[in-house]
Design a protein around this motif. Structure first.
Motif, PDB file in Angstrom:
ATOM      1  N   THR A  16     -76.181  35.185  33.395  1.00 46.81           N
ATOM      2  CA  THR A  16     -75.178  34.306  33.752  1.00 46.81           C
ATOM      3  C   THR A  16     -74.398  33.806  32.787  1.00 46.81           C
ATOM      4  O   THR A  16     -73.013  33.678  32.453  1.00 46.81           O
ATOM      5  N   ARG A  17     -74.939  33.380  31.608  1.00 43.29           N
ATOM      6  CA  ARG A  17     -74.360  32.724  30.417  1.00 43.29           C
ATOM      7  C   ARG A  17     -73.154  33.643  29.868  1.00 43.29           C
ATOM      8  O   ARG A  17     -72.162  33.436  29.390  1.00 43.29           O
ATOM      9  N   TRP A  18     -73.530  35.205  29.609  1.00 41.76           N
ATOM     10  CA  TRP A  18     -72.762  35.962  29.038  1.00 41.76           C
ATOM     11  C   TRP A  18     -71.249  36.452  29.814  1.00 41.76           C
ATOM     12  O   TRP A  18     -70.270  36.500  29.376  1.00 41.76           O
ATOM     13  N   LEU A  19     -71.852  36.731  31.053  1.00 40.27           N
ATOM     14  CA  LEU A  19     -70.565  36.833  32.185  1.00 40.27           C
ATOM     15  C   LEU A  19     -69.676  35.770  32.240  1.00 40.27           C
ATOM     16  O   LEU A  19     -68.563  35.979  32.009  1.00 40.27           O
ATOM     17  N   GLY A  20     -70.336  34.593  32.095  1.00 39.19           N
ATOM     18  CA  GLY A  20     -69.243  33.481  32.381  1.00 39.19           C
ATOM     19  C   GLY A  20     -68.514  33.186  31.071  1.00 39.19           C
ATOM     20  O   GLY A  20     -67.293  33.147  31.052  1.00 39.19           O
ATOM     21  N   MET A  21     -68.983  33.347  29.840  1.00 37.02           N
ATOM     22  CA  MET A  21     -68.448  33.385  28.689  1.00 37.02           C
ATOM     23  C   MET A  21     -67.320  34.274  28.447  1.00 37.02           C
ATOM     24  O   MET A  21     -66.228  34.197  28.176  1.00 37.02           O
ATOM     25  N   ALA A  22     -67.510  35.683  29.004  1.00 38.24           N
ATOM     26  CA  ALA A  22     -66.558  36.541  29.000  1.00 38.24           C
ATOM     27  C   ALA A  22     -65.591  36.300  29.957  1.00 38.24           C
ATOM     28  O   ALA A  22     -64.205  36.437  29.735  1.00 38.24           O
ATOM     29  N   GLY A  23     -65.696  36.103  31.171  1.00 36.03           N
ATOM     30  CA  GLY A  23     -64.813  35.696  32.011  1.00 36.03           C
ATOM     31  C   GLY A  23     -63.928  34.607  31.951  1.00 36.03           C
ATOM     32  O   GLY A  23     -62.547  34.504  31.958  1.00 36.03           O
ATOM     33  N   TYR A  24     -64.538  33.268  31.176  1.00 40.76           N
ATOM     34  CA  TYR A  24     -63.791  32.149  31.063  1.00 40.76           C
ATOM     35  C   TYR A  24     -62.598  32.548  29.780  1.00 40.76           C
ATOM     36  O   TYR A  24     -61.730  32.021  29.835  1.00 40.76           O
ATOM     37  N   LEU A  25     -63.200  33.234  28.828  1.00 41.36           N
ATOM     38  CA  LEU A  25     -62.281  33.614  27.854  1.00 41.36           C
ATOM     39  C   LEU A  25     -61.299  34.588  28.268  1.00 41.36           C
ATOM     40  O   LEU A  25     -59.976  34.447  27.924  1.00 41.36           O
ATOM     41  N   ALA A  26     -61.306  35.347  29.328  1.00 41.45           N
ATOM     42  CA  ALA A  26     -60.229  36.273  29.943  1.00 41.45           C
ATOM     43  C   ALA A  26     -59.393  35.468  30.572  1.00 41.45           C
ATOM     44  O   ALA A  26     -58.102  35.522  30.375  1.00 41.45           O
ATOM     45  N   ARG A  27     -59.768  34.382  31.255  1.00 38.38           N
ATOM     46  CA  ARG A  27     -59.028  33.569  32.134  1.00 38.38           C
ATOM     47  C   ARG A  27     -58.351  32.779  31.255  1.00 38.38           C
ATOM     48  O   ARG A  27     -57.039  32.661  31.503  1.00 38.38           O
ATOM     49  N   ALA A  28     -58.842  32.319  29.914  1.00 36.97           N
ATOM     50  CA  ALA A  28     -57.895  31.528  28.973  1.00 36.97           C
ATOM     51  C   ALA A  28     -56.792  32.414  28.691  1.00 36.97           C
ATOM     52  O   ALA A  28     -55.715  31.833  28.650  1.00 36.97           O
TER      53      ALA A  28
END
Length: 266
Positions: A177-189
Motif C-alpha cells: 500500500t505504501r509504495w502504490l500510494g507513493m507512486a500514485g500521488y507523485l504521478a497525480r502531482a
C-alpha cells in the motif's frame, strides 16, 4: 444512527472503487498508446463503456463519483476528518472542496455516457472556462484556480514522499500500500501541475479557453516527454490499484449521532 453510518461508509467505499476504475482505465490507455487518450475524459469513459457490462459500470461510476464528491464536500462543511480550523487545516479542507467539484464534474460526464449522451469532457471544460472568462475578473479567477492546482500538486507530492496518507488506512492493509500510494500521488502531482499551468496560461497569459486541460488531456499532453510520460502513466495505473485498496481498508469517519462533527473509529 448505526444504519445511517453503514450506508454512508458503503457509499464512500463505492466512491473509492469508482475512482480506482477511472485511474486504472486512464493508466492503461496511456501505457498502451491508445488514440482515445487524445479525447481526454471522453476517451476514458468510452473505454469503460466498451468493457463487459460497461453500461452497468458507468452507472456504478455515476453513483460512486457522486458519493465520493459528497464525502469530500463534508470536509469543508463539517471537518469530517478533523483537519482543524487553522490555516493548514482550512487549506486541506478547501482542497477537498475542489476535489468534490472535480468529481461531480466527472460524475456528470459519466451520467451523460450512461444515458447515451456523451458529454464532451474536454469541450465541457473549455465551455466552462469560456463562461468564466466572459465575466468580470473571470481571467483572474482562472489564474488563481491554476495556482490552487499548483498548491494541490505540492500537497500530492508531499503525501507521496512522506507517506502521511497511511495514517487513514487500516493496519492490516497489504504491504504494498505504501509504495502504490507513493507512486500514485507523485504521478497525480505531475498531472495537477499540468492542469494548473493550463489554467494559469488561460487566466494570466490570455491563451484562450480551449487551452484548459482536463485530467485525460493533461496526461495526453505529456505524450512527447518519453520516459516521463511512461512514469506518470504507470503511476496513475498504480494509483488506481491504490484506490482499490482504499475501497476496502480506508478508515471512514463515523457520523456522530449527537452532532454534525464525526470522529474516527479506533
Amino acid at each position: 444512527m448505526a444504519g445511517t453510518d453503514g450506508k454512508f461508509e458503503t457509499l464512500v467505499r463505492i466512491g473509492y472503487f469508482s475512482r480506482a476504475v477511472l485511474y486504472i482505465a486512464l493508466g492503461l490507455l496511456a501505457l498502451t498508446g491508445a488514440s482515445r487518450m487524445r479525447e481526454g475524459m471522453d476517451g476514458i469513459f468510452r473505454a469503460v463503456e466498451d468493457l463487459p457490462a460497461g453500461d452497468l459500470l458507468l452507472w456504478v461510476l455515476v453513483v460512486g463519483l457522486v458519493a465520493y464528491a459528497l464525502f469530500r464536500l463534508a470536509s469543508p462543511l463539517f471537518d469530517i476528518e478533523h483537519n482543524g480550523s487553522d490555516a493548514k487545516g482550512w487549506g486541506k479542507r478547501i482542497g477537498h472542496a475542489g476535489s468534490a467539484v472535480a468529481h461531480l464534474a466527472l460524475a456528470w460526464t459519466a451520467f451523460r455516457f450512461a444515458t447515451g449522451e456523451p458529454g464532451g469532457g474536454g469541450a465541457g471544460a473549455s465551455q466552462a472556462a469560456a463562461g468564466v472568462l466572459s465575466v468580470d475578473f473571470g481571467a483572474l479567477a482562472l489564474g488563481l484556480l491554476g495556482i490552487a492546482f499548483f498548491i494541490a500538486a505540492v500537497a500530492q507530492a508531499q503525501k507521496g514522499i512522506t507517506g502521511s496518507f497511511m495514517r487513514r488506512i487500516a493496519a492490516d492493509a497489504p504491504d504494498a500500500t505504501r509504495w502504490l500510494g507513493m507512486a500514485g500521488y507523485l504521478a497525480r502531482a505531475a498531472v495537477f501541475a499540468v492542469i494548473g499551468w493550463s489554467l494559469v496560461e488561460t487566466g494570466f497569459l490570455s491563451q484562450g479557453a480551449s487551452n484548459v486541460k482536463t485530467l485525460g488531456e493533461a496526461v495526453a499532453s505529456l505524450a512527447d516527454t518519453g520516459w516521463a510520460f511512461t512514469l506518470v502513466a504507470a503511476g496513475l495505473l498504480l494509483f488506481g490499484l491504490f484506490s482499490l485498496i482504499l475501497a476496502r481498508w480506508r478508515i471512514i469517519p463515523d457520523l456522530d449521532p449527537h452532532g454534525r462533527v464525526p470522529s474516527f473509529r479506533s
